[in-house]
Enzyme design. Structure first.
Site, PDB file in Angstrom:
ATOM      1  N   TYR A 174       6.978  -2.822   3.337  1.00 37.95           N
ATOM      2  CA  TYR A 174       7.398  -4.030   4.060  1.00 37.95           C
ATOM      3  C   TYR A 174       6.480  -5.182   3.671  1.00 37.95           C
ATOM      4  O   TYR A 174       5.252  -5.049   3.741  1.00 37.95           O
ATOM      5  CB  TYR A 174       7.341  -3.813   5.584  1.00 37.95           C
ATOM      6  CG  TYR A 174       7.819  -5.027   6.351  1.00 37.95           C
ATOM      7  CD1 TYR A 174       9.181  -5.336   6.388  1.00 37.95           C
ATOM      8  CD2 TYR A 174       6.926  -5.873   7.003  1.00 37.95           C
ATOM      9  CE1 TYR A 174       9.628  -6.477   7.061  1.00 37.95           C
ATOM     10  CE2 TYR A 174       7.368  -7.002   7.678  1.00 37.95           C
ATOM     11  CZ  TYR A 174       8.719  -7.295   7.703  1.00 37.95           C
ATOM     12  OH  TYR A 174       9.165  -8.422   8.370  1.00 37.95           O
ATOM     13  N   ASP A 276      -0.350  -6.725  -1.505  1.00 39.35           N
ATOM     14  CA  ASP A 276      -0.073  -7.239  -0.169  1.00 39.35           C
ATOM     15  C   ASP A 276      -1.142  -6.671   0.760  1.00 39.35           C
ATOM     16  O   ASP A 276      -1.068  -5.515   1.182  1.00 39.35           O
ATOM     17  CB  ASP A 276       1.334  -6.826   0.268  1.00 39.35           C
ATOM     18  CG  ASP A 276       1.661  -7.316   1.670  1.00 39.35           C
ATOM     19  OD1 ASP A 276       0.735  -7.749   2.381  1.00 39.35           O
ATOM     20  OD2 ASP A 276       2.843  -7.240   2.059  1.00 39.35           O
ATOM     21  N   LYS A 304      -2.237 -11.698   9.376  1.00 38.24           N
ATOM     22  CA  LYS A 304      -2.686 -10.905  10.519  1.00 38.24           C
ATOM     23  C   LYS A 304      -4.159 -11.097  10.875  1.00 38.24           C
ATOM     24  O   LYS A 304      -4.532 -12.088  11.473  1.00 38.24           O
ATOM     25  CB  LYS A 304      -2.375  -9.420  10.265  1.00 38.24           C
ATOM     26  CG  LYS A 304      -0.845  -9.155  10.215  1.00 38.24           C
ATOM     27  CD  LYS A 304      -0.534  -7.704  10.395  1.00 38.24           C
ATOM     28  CE  LYS A 304       0.911  -7.344  10.071  1.00 38.24           C
ATOM     29  NZ  LYS A 304       1.825  -7.358  11.172  1.00 38.24           N
TER      30      LYS A 304
END
Ligand SMILES: Cc1ncc(COP(=O)(O)O)c(C=O)c1O
Length: 490
Positions: A174, A276, A304
């Site tokens: 994801y 990522d 995040k």
């Protein structure tokens, strides 16, 4: 959540847990959840009249309804009925700093009183970029507002730099909710195609077919298969985007040498390697997966945890690639055209001469202040050994429970992020994640939540520890998990 796998028993090390017992505990615990969280139920019912699915992001919804939260401090969070939880979800891994860290709260109060958005640059942004460069061995950095934007922008830079259009993404990974990567997230078994050349399966309606052709899927942790895929698309692939640890399917670490092999293959094919690090960055280590595994990508993406709880994203990496934001002159895209025509100009449709990277809120004073205090004063180098020790304690405790009661699964963590994978075989990629026992996981989720231990609401996510968690909270988690295991096997 909790889809039936259609088996009647789960057998491990000679013991059996009956499906009936799992269902019985799940039903009892869901009933208890409903009894304790009536205010959340009311809010969810009201929300459904204004928000599709009753939430602001479709990730937030689960059956029977999500908890609505009101307060959080440190490692604790309170729901709308006043129930207190030790938070092991930590906002899907955002909060390695913990909730409202006092240093962050003080810095934000100062910032809020002095303007939160100028759309002019601020010194904090320069200092934060310098800090990120130091941690990730990068030459240049740009800011965005989310992980989605960071991966979207990094991919555009890779395309501009190479003059190529296709992107390789790992099945089960994801990387946010833009069209290029919202594919093959958790594709249904009958749609995913052969493992050596998986199909590109949209994870949403509304993604144009033309976009699907631009994303090529590869299995995680299978370098030989990737080689075949890259050969089949020779000269077409701009970027390989990969999470160094696949965190969208529990916790799936890279096999020994896998990330190094990705680096070699990217170099051989002139492909931009993008890590990522939205979940791994500044969490696994001070320098994220880059430091933890010692492999350097061309570009990396962050979000995040770097903001301590304030929306932020960033991407950065190698000077030559990042400079595509200033000019395409000197990039492979530029040279490719020069070779054909003798005229040096961009091959990019429309004759663009640089990659656009834009955003009203990019580098805004609030998120820059949050990032700076989070990285410079909270997630400092010295906190990581303790985070790892705490996480190892939770994994060891959970594994001891699984062993004691013969439950089908294993506990795993990479740095401060971990979970129990309710499947006996080690998961190495999405194909063997599919066998995970979602019923058992769901029974455990409600059992633990009802006793004040909050996990992420999905078997595909994992716990994250923060600098504000304590040893006794880890032990409480293990104790409640042991009660669950005892009841299951009673
Ligand atoms: C690895 C990874 N990349 C990108 C994203 C997207 O980040 P955001 O939700 O901030 O857009 C996520 C979100 O969970 C993620 O886990």
């Amino acid at each position: 959540m909790g889809g039936s796998l259609g088996r009647s028993t789960v057998t491990v090390t000679g013991r059996q847990v009956s499906r009936a017992r799992i269902a019985e505990i799940a039903a009892r615990e869901e009933e208890s959840y409903r009894g304790r969280t009536r205010r959340s139920a009311e809010l969810f019912e009201r929300a459904g009249r204004s928000l599709p699915l009753g939430v602001a992001s479709s990730f937030q919804v689960y059956d029977p309804y999500p908890l609505f939260m009101t307060d959080a401090r440190g490692s604790r969070i309170w729901d709308a009925d006043g129930n207190e939880y030790i938070d092991f979800d930590m906002a899907f891994g955002v909060l390695a700093a913990g909730h409202s860290h006092p240093k962050l709260a003080a810095a934000l109060q100062r910032r809020v009183a002095n303007g939160t958005c100028y759309t002019f640059p601020v010194e904090d942004g320069v200092e934060l970029a310098e800090e990120i460069k130091a941690r990730f061995g990068a030459d240049l950095v740009r800011f965005s507002n989310s992980g989605t934007e960071a991966t979207m922008d990094a991919i555009r830079v890779a395309r501009g730099y190479t003059g190529r259009e296709k992107v390789v993404k790992m099945e089960g990974g994801y990387h946010g909710h833009h069209d290029d990567v919202l594919v093959s997230i958790q594709p249904p078994r009958d749609a995913m195609g052969p493992v050596e050349s998986p199909r590109t399966v949209p994870a949403s309606a509304g993604i144009p077919r033309s976009r699907l052709e631009e994303t090529v899927i590869a299995p995680f942790n299978e370098p030989e298969m990737l080689e075949g895929i890259l050969d089949a698309h020779r000269g077409e692939i701009a970027a390989i985007i990969v999470e160094p640890v696949q965190f969208n399917i529990g916790v799936v670490p890279p096999k020994e040498g896998y990330l190094q092999r990705l680096r070699e293959l990217a170099d051989q094919h002139g492909i931009v390697l993008i890590f990522d690090e939205v979940k791994t960055g500044v969490v696994l280590a001070w320098g994220g997966a880059y430091e933890h595994y010692g492999v350097q990508p061309d570009l990396f993406c962050l979000a995040k945890s770097i903001g301590g709880g304030i929306p932020i994203g960033a991407f950065g990496g190698r000077r030559e690639v990042m400079l595509a934001i200033e000019t395409l002159e000197g990039t492979p895209a530029f040279r490719a055209d020069a070779a054909g025509t003798g005229i040096e100009r961009s091959t990019i449709p429309g004759g663009a001469t640089r990659v656009a990277h834009l955003g009203t809120f990019n580098g805004n004073p609030l998120s820059m202040a949050a990032g700076l205090v989070t990285l410079k004063e909270i997630l400092t180098k010295d906190v990581y050994p303790r985070l790892h020790t705490l996480a190892d304690r939770l994994t060891a405790g959970s594994q001891a429970v699984l062993d004691e009661f013969g439950l089908p699964g294993y506990a795993i963590n990479v740095g401060p992020k971990g979970c129990v994978m309710f499947t006996p075989e080690r998961v190495t990629n999405y194909r063997n994640f599919i066998g995970l026992d979602a019923d058992l996981w769901a029974a455990g989720f409600f059992y633990l939540a009802n006793r004040g231990i909050l996990l992420p609401p999905g078997p595909d996510d994992q716990w994250t520890l923060s600098v504000q968690h304590s040893e006794s909270e880890i032990d409480r988690h293990v104790e409640v998990f042991r009660e669950f295991a005892r009841e299951l096997t009673a």
